[in-house]
Design an enzyme around this catalytic site. Sequence first.
Site, PDB file in Angstrom:
ATOM      1  N   VAL A  54       0.963  -1.392  -0.021  1.00 11.73           N
ATOM      2  CA  VAL A  54       0.103   0.105   0.113  1.00 11.73           C
ATOM      3  C   VAL A  54       0.954   1.129  -0.015  1.00 11.73           C
ATOM      4  O   VAL A  54       1.753   1.330   1.065  1.00 11.73           O
ATOM      5  CB  VAL A  54      -0.821   0.087   1.301  1.00 11.73           C
ATOM      6  CG1 VAL A  54      -1.697   1.333   1.380  1.00 11.73           C
ATOM      7  CG2 VAL A  54      -1.521  -1.230   1.259  1.00 11.73           C
ATOM      8  N   THR A  55       0.774   2.100  -1.131  1.00 10.62           N
ATOM      9  CA  THR A  55       1.465   3.357  -0.905  1.00 10.62           C
ATOM     10  C   THR A  55       0.565   4.547  -0.201  1.00 10.62           C
ATOM     11  O   THR A  55      -0.488   4.276  -0.338  1.00 10.62           O
ATOM     12  CB  THR A  55       1.744   4.030  -2.326  1.00 10.62           C
ATOM     13  OG1 THR A  55       0.719   4.271  -2.591  1.00 10.62           O
ATOM     14  CG2 THR A  55       2.484   2.817  -3.199  1.00 10.62           C
ATOM     15  N   ALA A 113       0.726   4.818   2.972  1.00 10.78           N
ATOM     16  CA  ALA A 113       0.283   4.002   4.012  1.00 10.78           C
ATOM     17  C   ALA A 113       0.546   4.651   5.233  1.00 10.78           C
ATOM     18  O   ALA A 113       0.026   4.474   6.299  1.00 10.78           O
ATOM     19  CB  ALA A 113       1.051   2.599   4.090  1.00 10.78           C
ATOM     20  N   ILE A 139      -6.227   7.179   4.464  1.00  8.53           N
ATOM     21  CA  ILE A 139      -7.101   6.110   3.546  1.00  8.53           C
ATOM     22  C   ILE A 139      -5.864   5.039   3.692  1.00  8.53           C
ATOM     23  O   ILE A 139      -6.569   3.740   3.905  1.00  8.53           O
ATOM     24  CB  ILE A 139      -7.612   6.323   2.293  1.00  8.53           C
ATOM     25  CG1 ILE A 139      -8.748   7.473   2.115  1.00  8.53           C
ATOM     26  CG2 ILE A 139      -8.094   5.092   1.707  1.00  8.53           C
ATOM     27  CD1 ILE A 139      -9.154   8.069   1.138  1.00  8.53           C
ATOM     28  N   TYR A 176      -5.314  18.944  -9.875  1.00  7.38           N
ATOM     29  CA  TYR A 176      -5.713  17.640  -8.908  1.00  7.38           C
ATOM     30  C   TYR A 176      -6.776  17.033  -9.799  1.00  7.38           C
ATOM     31  O   TYR A 176      -6.723  15.726  -9.850  1.00  7.38           O
ATOM     32  CB  TYR A 176      -6.133  18.015  -7.646  1.00  7.38           C
ATOM     33  CG  TYR A 176      -6.778  16.916  -6.616  1.00  7.38           C
ATOM     34  CD1 TYR A 176      -5.635  16.136  -6.176  1.00  7.38           C
ATOM     35  CD2 TYR A 176      -7.887  16.709  -6.816  1.00  7.38           C
ATOM     36  CE1 TYR A 176      -6.103  15.091  -5.386  1.00  7.38           C
ATOM     37  CE2 TYR A 176      -8.402  15.526  -5.656  1.00  7.38           C
ATOM     38  CZ  TYR A 176      -7.337  14.890  -4.984  1.00  7.38           C
ATOM     39  OH  TYR A 176      -7.621  13.929  -4.338  1.00  7.38           O
ATOM     40  N   ALA A 235      -7.633  16.791 -13.115  1.00  6.44           N
ATOM     41  CA  ALA A 235      -7.410  16.115 -14.117  1.00  6.44           C
ATOM     42  C   ALA A 235      -6.160  15.034 -13.776  1.00  6.44           C
ATOM     43  O   ALA A 235      -6.440  13.987 -14.413  1.00  6.44           O
ATOM     44  CB  ALA A 235      -6.304  17.412 -15.007  1.00  6.44           C
ATOM     45  N   LYS A 286      -6.788  13.101 -11.364  1.00  5.83           N
ATOM     46  CA  LYS A 286      -7.669  11.983 -10.911  1.00  5.83           C
ATOM     47  C   LYS A 286      -8.241  11.301 -11.752  1.00  5.83           C
ATOM     48  O   LYS A 286      -8.802  10.173 -12.106  1.00  5.83           O
ATOM     49  CB  LYS A 286      -8.391  12.278  -9.735  1.00  5.83           C
ATOM     50  CG  LYS A 286      -7.724  12.733  -8.321  1.00  5.83           C
ATOM     51  CD  LYS A 286      -7.003  11.505  -7.903  1.00  5.83           C
ATOM     52  CE  LYS A 286      -6.383  11.660  -6.694  1.00  5.83           C
ATOM     53  NZ  LYS A 286      -5.525  10.399  -6.311  1.00  5.83           N
TER      54      LYS A 286
HETATM   55  P1  NAP Z   1      -3.336  11.858   3.277  1.00  3.23           P
HETATM   56  O1  NAP Z   1      -3.904  11.535   4.647  1.00  3.23           O
HETATM   57  O2  NAP Z   1      -2.624  13.028   3.059  1.00  3.23           O
HETATM   58  O3  NAP Z   1      -2.451  10.574   2.952  1.00  3.23           O
HETATM   59  C1  NAP Z   1      -1.462  10.614   1.688  1.00  3.23           C
HETATM   60  C2  NAP Z   1      -0.267   9.898   2.153  1.00  3.23           C
HETATM   61  O4  NAP Z   1       0.462   9.851   0.994  1.00  3.23           O
HETATM   62  C3  NAP Z   1       0.557  10.637   3.157  1.00  3.23           C
HETATM   63  O5  NAP Z   1       1.149   9.690   4.083  1.00  3.23           O
HETATM   64  C4  NAP Z   1       1.748  11.400   1.925  1.00  3.23           C
HETATM   65  O6  NAP Z   1       2.940  11.362   2.834  1.00  3.23           O
HETATM   66  C5  NAP Z   1       1.792  10.151   1.295  1.00  3.23           C
HETATM   67  N1  NAP Z   1       2.502  10.760  -0.154  1.00  3.23           N
HETATM   68  C6  NAP Z   1       2.569  12.005  -0.648  1.00  3.23           C
HETATM   69  N2  NAP Z   1       3.411  11.937  -1.525  1.00  3.23           N
HETATM   70  C7  NAP Z   1       3.929  10.910  -1.650  1.00  3.23           C
HETATM   71  C8  NAP Z   1       5.007  10.252  -2.423  1.00  3.23           C
HETATM   72  N3  NAP Z   1       5.425  11.063  -3.540  1.00  3.23           N
HETATM   73  N4  NAP Z   1       5.492   9.064  -2.423  1.00  3.23           N
HETATM   74  C9  NAP Z   1       5.080   8.272  -1.526  1.00  3.23           C
HETATM   75  N5  NAP Z   1       3.936   8.620  -0.419  1.00  3.23           N
HETATM   76  C10 NAP Z   1       3.665   9.873  -0.609  1.00  3.23           C
HETATM   77  O7  NAP Z   1      -4.555  11.559   2.182  1.00  3.23           O
HETATM   78  P2  NAP Z   1      -5.712  10.755   2.013  1.00  3.23           P
HETATM   79  O8  NAP Z   1      -7.119  11.614   2.319  1.00  3.23           O
HETATM   80  O9  NAP Z   1      -5.427   9.374   2.835  1.00  3.23           O
HETATM   81  O10 NAP Z   1      -5.436  10.184   0.584  1.00  3.23           O
HETATM   82  C11 NAP Z   1      -5.202   9.233   0.035  1.00  3.23           C
HETATM   83  C12 NAP Z   1      -5.720   9.183  -1.557  1.00  3.23           C
HETATM   84  O11 NAP Z   1      -7.307   9.317  -1.611  1.00  3.23           O
HETATM   85  C13 NAP Z   1      -5.156  10.312  -2.353  1.00  3.23           C
HETATM   86  O12 NAP Z   1      -4.659   9.423  -3.590  1.00  3.23           O
HETATM   87  C14 NAP Z   1      -6.049  11.076  -2.389  1.00  3.23           C
HETATM   88  O13 NAP Z   1      -6.023  11.966  -3.520  1.00  3.23           O
HETATM   89  C15 NAP Z   1      -7.524  10.466  -2.357  1.00  3.23           C
HETATM   90  N6  NAP Z   1      -8.456  10.970  -2.049  1.00  3.23           N
HETATM   91  C16 NAP Z   1      -8.828  11.484  -0.958  1.00  3.23           C
HETATM   92  C17 NAP Z   1     -10.014  12.191  -0.605  1.00  3.23           C
HETATM   93  C18 NAP Z   1     -10.524  12.883   0.918  1.00  3.23           C
HETATM   94  O14 NAP Z   1     -11.436  13.410   0.781  1.00  3.23           O
HETATM   95  N7  NAP Z   1      -9.256  12.623   2.020  1.00  3.23           N
HETATM   96  C19 NAP Z   1     -10.953  12.222  -1.364  1.00  3.23           C
HETATM   97  C20 NAP Z   1     -10.739  11.764  -2.714  1.00  3.23           C
HETATM   98  C21 NAP Z   1      -9.508  11.059  -2.854  1.00  3.23           C
HETATM   99  P3  NAP Z   1       3.212  13.040   3.497  1.00  3.23           P
HETATM  100  O15 NAP Z   1       2.118  13.102   4.471  1.00  3.23           O
HETATM  101  O16 NAP Z   1       4.678  13.028   3.856  1.00  3.23           O
HETATM  102  O17 NAP Z   1       2.737  13.984   2.372  1.00  3.23           O
END
Ligand code: NAP
Length: 249
Positions: free
Chosen positions: A12-13, A15, A19, A158, A160, A162
Amino acid sequence: MSILRAGKLALVTGAGSGIGREVCRVLAREGANVVAADQNITTAQETVAFLEGTEHIALHINVEDRNSVKTAFKDVVKQYLKPPTIIVNSAGIVRKMFLMKPDDSNFDDVINVNLKGTFLVTQIAVNMLMEGNANTNSSIINISSIAANGRYVGYSTYNASKAGVIAMTKSASLELGQFGIRVNAVLPGFIDTPMISHISEEAREMHINNIPLQRFGKPEEVAEVIVFLASDRSSYINGASIEVTGGLI
Ligand code: NAP
């Protein structure tokens, strides 16, 4: 009864947070061995510390860097003597950027992590699976977003990125289905994670007015769908994009 075959190896990336962290928790609960990969090794280690079972590791990965992704996968194979057959692309970033304001670095950052990162992880994972003859019953789950519909003002890059993830998911499913590798996307709506913690109370209320379930989602509600897609219970779902939005309009 567990929905995964015992000992399935998952990577899982993203992680270390939100999510991705919840996906690790649900995968471990269902009996998988989990590689929690993140650019932040400390938060990835924190994720591993609270997982059920013991066969889990934390790993550094920068998904936008081919060498980093390759090294991460090589390390996994060295440790477990097999490649992961469940891959979850959850690493992602969001940046607000109005089109009128020229800012190439913001554009590059978002596209490189969200779209190129998903591409690199998928490509390297699939090559490892094929080399190790381990491809059958594999599942790749990409996290896109309901923002792929392009409706969020100030987030064109963002949105685009997605939309690109959805197209790449579909294309990958066409190429990889014949090898027993399914590829699907999940499109979350507003999910309470650090990524959206900056949203003001006022904006939150406004968004909730558009959600029939009248609340933001929890990361575990997305994780349960992802782990279903990782399991054989979804064995005929391929190339799909599944919304997890509370019915957001
Ligand atoms: P999050 O809590 O910010 O978690 C994202 C994780 O990805 C963080 O640990 C971050 O590390 C890591 N990350 C960022 N850039 C990276 C890289 N280059 N290489 C490896 N790891 C990296 O966000 P989340 O809400 O869980 O989002 C997870 C996914 O769901 C994302 O793709 C997001 O776009 C998508 N999503 C989220 C929502 C929402 O409402 N939360 C809605 C739709 C889609 P750092 O903390 O160091 O940056």
